[in-house]
Design a protein around this motif. Sequence first.
Motif, mmCIF file in Angstrom:
data_model
loop_
_atom_site.group_PDB
_atom_site.id
_atom_site.type_symbol
_atom_site.label_atom_id
_atom_site.label_comp_id
_atom_site.label_asym_id
_atom_site.label_seq_id
_atom_site.Cartn_x
_atom_site.Cartn_y
_atom_site.Cartn_z
ATOM 1 N N GLU A 49 -2.463 0.669 8.623
ATOM 2 C CA GLU A 49 -3.033 0.694 9.969
ATOM 3 C C GLU A 49 -2.544 1.904 10.764
ATOM 4 O O GLU A 49 -3.255 2.391 11.651
ATOM 5 C CB GLU A 49 -2.668 -0.595 10.708
ATOM 6 C CG GLU A 49 -3.329 -1.836 10.104
ATOM 7 C CD GLU A 49 -2.768 -3.128 10.653
ATOM 8 O OE1 GLU A 49 -3.561 -4.073 10.815
ATOM 9 O OE2 GLU A 49 -1.552 -3.216 10.916
ATOM 10 N N PHE A 50 -1.344 2.398 10.454
ATOM 11 C CA PHE A 50 -0.849 3.582 11.162
ATOM 12 C C PHE A 50 -1.672 4.824 10.807
ATOM 13 O O PHE A 50 -1.887 5.686 11.658
ATOM 14 C CB PHE A 50 0.633 3.810 10.851
ATOM 15 C CG PHE A 50 1.526 2.696 11.305
ATOM 16 C CD1 PHE A 50 1.644 2.390 12.655
ATOM 17 C CD2 PHE A 50 2.257 1.942 10.391
ATOM 18 C CE1 PHE A 50 2.466 1.364 13.090
ATOM 19 C CE2 PHE A 50 3.073 0.914 10.814
ATOM 20 C CZ PHE A 50 3.184 0.619 12.170
ATOM 21 N N ASP A 51 -2.134 4.919 9.555
ATOM 22 C CA ASP A 51 -3.055 5.989 9.178
ATOM 23 C C ASP A 51 -4.415 5.777 9.832
ATOM 24 O O ASP A 51 -5.002 6.697 10.420
ATOM 25 C CB ASP A 51 -3.219 6.034 7.656
ATOM 26 C CG ASP A 51 -2.179 6.904 6.978
ATOM 27 O OD1 ASP A 51 -1.393 7.563 7.688
ATOM 28 O OD2 ASP A 51 -2.139 6.921 5.730
ATOM 29 N N VAL A 62 0.836 -1.201 0.000
ATOM 30 C CA VAL A 62 0.000 0.000 0.000
ATOM 31 C C VAL A 62 0.877 1.260 0.000
ATOM 32 O O VAL A 62 2.066 1.205 0.329
ATOM 33 C CB VAL A 62 -0.936 -0.002 1.223
ATOM 34 C CG1 VAL A 62 -1.962 -1.121 1.092
ATOM 35 C CG2 VAL A 62 -0.149 -0.159 2.522
ATOM 36 N N PRO A 63 0.308 2.411 -0.370
ATOM 37 C CA PRO A 63 1.122 3.644 -0.454
ATOM 38 C C PRO A 63 1.834 4.005 0.844
ATOM 39 O O PRO A 63 2.925 4.580 0.815
ATOM 40 C CB PRO A 63 0.088 4.717 -0.835
ATOM 41 C CG PRO A 63 -0.986 3.973 -1.563
ATOM 42 C CD PRO A 63 -1.068 2.639 -0.888
ATOM 43 N N GLN A 64 1.244 3.668 1.985
ATOM 44 C CA GLN A 64 1.865 4.002 3.269
ATOM 45 C C GLN A 64 3.187 3.267 3.497
ATOM 46 O O GLN A 64 3.958 3.640 4.388
ATOM 47 C CB GLN A 64 0.895 3.693 4.414
ATOM 48 C CG GLN A 64 -0.339 4.573 4.445
ATOM 49 C CD GLN A 64 -1.501 3.999 3.643
ATOM 50 O OE1 GLN A 64 -1.309 3.164 2.754
ATOM 51 N NE2 GLN A 64 -2.710 4.435 3.949
ATOM 52 N N ASP A 65 3.455 2.233 2.700
ATOM 53 C CA ASP A 65 4.738 1.529 2.817
ATOM 54 C C ASP A 65 5.918 2.467 2.586
ATOM 55 O O ASP A 65 6.996 2.265 3.147
ATOM 56 C CB ASP A 65 4.812 0.379 1.811
ATOM 57 C CG ASP A 65 4.009 -0.841 2.251
ATOM 58 O OD1 ASP A 65 3.521 -0.860 3.402
ATOM 59 O OD2 ASP A 65 3.886 -1.777 1.435
ATOM 60 N N LYS A 66 5.728 3.489 1.750
ATOM 61 C CA LYS A 66 6.813 4.428 1.486
ATOM 62 C C LYS A 66 7.211 5.160 2.766
ATOM 63 O O LYS A 66 8.409 5.254 3.098
ATOM 64 C CB LYS A 66 6.406 5.434 0.414
ATOM 65 C CG LYS A 66 7.488 6.457 0.055
ATOM 66 C CD LYS A 66 7.011 7.380 -1.058
ATOM 67 C CE LYS A 66 8.132 8.296 -1.527
ATOM 68 N NZ LYS A 66 8.559 9.252 -0.476
ATOM 69 N N ARG A 67 6.238 5.634 3.511
ATOM 70 C CA ARG A 67 6.535 6.332 4.766
ATOM 71 C C ARG A 67 7.178 5.370 5.769
ATOM 72 O O ARG A 67 8.127 5.742 6.482
ATOM 73 C CB ARG A 67 5.262 6.935 5.347
ATOM 74 C CG ARG A 67 5.484 7.698 6.652
ATOM 75 C CD ARG A 67 4.202 8.404 7.091
ATOM 76 N NE ARG A 67 4.383 9.086 8.371
ATOM 77 C CZ ARG A 67 3.429 9.771 8.997
ATOM 78 N NH1 ARG A 67 2.212 9.861 8.448
ATOM 79 N NH2 ARG A 67 3.683 10.349 10.168
ATOM 80 N N LEU A 68 6.676 4.148 5.817
ATOM 81 C CA LEU A 68 7.231 3.164 6.743
ATOM 82 C C LEU A 68 8.679 2.840 6.392
ATOM 83 O O LEU A 68 9.547 2.769 7.281
ATOM 84 C CB LEU A 68 6.391 1.890 6.726
ATOM 85 C CG LEU A 68 6.856 0.769 7.659
ATOM 86 C CD1 LEU A 68 6.867 1.228 9.116
ATOM 87 C CD2 LEU A 68 5.985 -0.469 7.488
#
Length: 283
Positions: free
Chosen positions: A206-208, A24-30
């Motif tokens: 899940e962090f979002d 998912v896109p949030q993987d970049k931030r992670l």
Amino acid sequence: MRTIMMRYPGGKGKAVTFSYDDGVPQDKRLAEIFDRYGMKGTFNLNCEKMRGQNFTKEEIQEIFLSKGHEIAVHGAFHRPNGHLRPIEGIRDVLDCRVELEEKCDMIIRGMAYPDTGIGIFGNFGDYSSVKQYLTELDIAYARTLGGDNNTFLLPSDFHAWMPTAHHNNSKLSEYIEEFLQIDLSPKMYHAKRMPRLLYIWGHSYEFDRDNNWKLIEEICGKLTNNNEIWYATNIEIYDYVQAYQSLRYSADGHMVCNPTLFTIWLDVDGKLYSIKSGDTIRI
């Protein structure tokens, strides 16, 4: 009789790894958080057949591979292997692997089971058939779910690799403290000196959803810059363990040969040895 224990690269007795699903896109931030704290992550991607465009080939290289993270299989259609006929499971794994290898321009060998994976079996599915086809598809390991591995032990079966805990697990902070306090020194009874692994998993979206990006920062902050810890991806841990298990010993156990491409570390009654690729040493 002496006690011989595997040690991770550099003679370390502990390792930490992370595994995050779905691409998912949030993987970049992670991934950026992992980079900042010196962590290594395995990112298990679904195929575009299910998610649509997730990361381009260039983004995968820049965000993940160039920083030492791993890309692994998570199913073409995210279907639970425990409920699939073997031919369906084979198709779901193989199609995902083929797509990821094209996008990553490298061989993909790891996997996290989609959905309930092998946690629930139905429709006459069984683990032996799943393990058989994963082995034949050259999937080296597969992460499962369904319990906490707070013994921090390495798996005896890498196709049923149980992580320590999800990042939202209410006991995770306690587990991290237990892990950090483990004493692997020679003064400990030999059965307690086995190498240990802290393995955290989840989904970065899940962090979002939970508005708790601070949580993963706190987790990484507790684990960073520890000279007792090897920070590794899932496949790095698998490959190192396989190399260790390939060591060849003399009949009396005082000579050991390393036929692998890795430098392998041993703890022999509290004394560290490293064996370079192709070398034979006395211990």
